[in-house]
Design an enzyme around this catalytic site. Structure first.
Site, PDB file in Angstrom:
ATOM      1  N   ARG A 208      25.416  40.748  41.757  1.00 28.16           N
ATOM      2  CA  ARG A 208      24.769  40.414  43.028  1.00 28.16           C
ATOM      3  C   ARG A 208      25.389  41.263  44.139  1.00 28.16           C
ATOM      4  NH1 ARG A 208      21.488  38.455  40.218  1.00 28.16           N
ATOM      5  NH2 ARG A 208      20.655  36.307  40.206  1.00 28.16           N
TER       6      ARG A 208
ATOM      7  N   GLU B 135      17.460  43.401  49.682  1.00 27.08           N
ATOM      8  CA  GLU B 135      16.591  44.048  48.697  1.00 27.08           C
ATOM      9  C   GLU B 135      15.133  43.798  49.071  1.00 27.08           C
ATOM     10  OE1 GLU B 135      17.649  42.771  44.742  1.00 27.08           O
ATOM     11  OE2 GLU B 135      19.729  43.426  44.960  1.00 27.08           O
TER      12      GLU B 135
ATOM     13  N   HIS C 249      17.762  47.142  41.291  1.00 24.45           N
ATOM     14  CA  HIS C 249      17.764  45.854  40.590  1.00 24.45           C
ATOM     15  C   HIS C 249      16.943  45.911  39.300  1.00 24.45           C
ATOM     16  CE1 HIS C 249      18.676  41.377  41.566  1.00 24.45           C
ATOM     17  NE2 HIS C 249      18.670  41.564  40.255  1.00 24.45           N
TER      18      HIS C 249
END
Length: 315
Positions: free
Chosen positions: A228, A257, A276
């Site tokens: 994270r 994000e 991601h």
């Protein structure tokens, strides 16, 4: 005759789940992750959260018999909503066991690529330059894995298979068979050529690597974050990368994000941004479904579930 358990599952996953049922005494009822709730909510005992959407929160709040929530994700920081904590007796399980293969290979791919200077070779080819180049080896280097859940252990064991020494850090000092040593964070940072973040995001781990922690890392080390973004102080990381304290970083996750276009991470020459995407392989999708179905079978038989989340600890 015992009435089958009703489990609400996202419509997008239903067709792939049905072939895996193999006689499981359960009925899968589809729901729209962003739409209206199905009529069967009054009888549903389980809900499967797939990739996105917020309907699972309403199901938990309004489903009187719902006692189990399973998420397709490994991390649960974005799943542990107020409705979860307000539901008496609710059990939450994650899909951490589905991720070690994809994430471990992703991490190793980048470690091998940077050690053997693959980006440099690609650049030489692009410019048609024939240049004899020295590159390194992972064998003999030390990897430090922060977080020793299924993903962290999977990364560590594969690194050891390549001849690396593996250090691990986690909440307790309990030995772990997948690493050579479990050590304090400061020691891991000082000794590791590679630091891999594979820990859960909780109030305790938010900002885990700040300016002082990054300064303790071995000069020339590299950082890989597949966990994270908020685990790291991004401003401090940018400073460490610009100063040369760190040789580089592979960053799959960020505070914000999608990563804003103005972020310095896009242009730093020693940073590799992967949006991601580290875990999202075709094999992962299959394993996520299999983990849910296995737990569904256990649920219908009253057996202990896999991947139970400690709601207090947050993982």
């Amino acid at each position: 005759m015992v009435k089958p358990v009703i489990a609400l599952v996202p419509g997008a996953a239903l067709s792939d789940l049905l072939p895996l049922m193999d006689g499981t005494p359960a009925t899968l009822v589809p729901y729209d992750e962003d739409g209206a709730l199905p009529q069967e909510i009054s009888e549903a005992r389980a809900v499967f959260r797939w990739i996105a959407g917020m309907a699972y929160r309403k199901i938990i709040a309004e489903g009187p018999r719902v006692s189990w929530l399973h998420t397709a994700s490994a991390g649960v920081d974005h799943v542990l909503c107020p409705e979860v904590f307000a539901k008496p007796g609710l059990v939450v399980t994650d899909s951490g066991d589905a991720f070690p293969e994809s994430l471990s290979e992703f991490v190793l791919a980048w470690m091998l690529a940077l050690t053997h200077r693959v980006p440099d070779f690609m650049n030489l080819q692009k410019h048609r330059v024939w240049e004899w180049t020295i590159h390194g080896e992972l064998s003999g280097q030390t990897v430090g894995v922060i977080g020793l859940g299924p993903i962290g252990r999977g990364i560590a064991s594969r690194c050891r298979a390549l001849g690396m020494k593996a250090l691990g850090h986690r909440r307790s000092n309990t030995p772990c068979p997948d690493v050579d040593e479990v050590v304090p964070l400061d020691e891991l940072l000082a000794r590791s050529d590679w630091v891999i973040l594979a820990t859960a995001l909780t109030p305790e781990t938010r900002g885990l690597l700040g300016k002082s922690e990054l300064a303790k890392m071995k000069r020339g080390a590299r950082l890989v974050n597949i966990a994270r973004g908020p685990l790291i102080d991004e401003a401090a990381l940018i400073e460490a990368l610009r100063s040369g304290t760190l040789a580089g970083a592979v960053l799959d996750v960020f505070d914000t994000e999608p990563l804003p276009r103005e972020s310095p991470f896009w242009e730093l020459p020693n940073v590799y941004v992967t949006c991601h995407s580290s875990g999202w392989t075709e094999g992962l999708r299959r394993r996520q479904r299999e983990v849910f179905i296995e737990n569904l079978k256990r649920f219908t038989q009253g057996e202990p579930l896999r991947g139970v989340v400690d709601l207090v600890r947050g993982y």
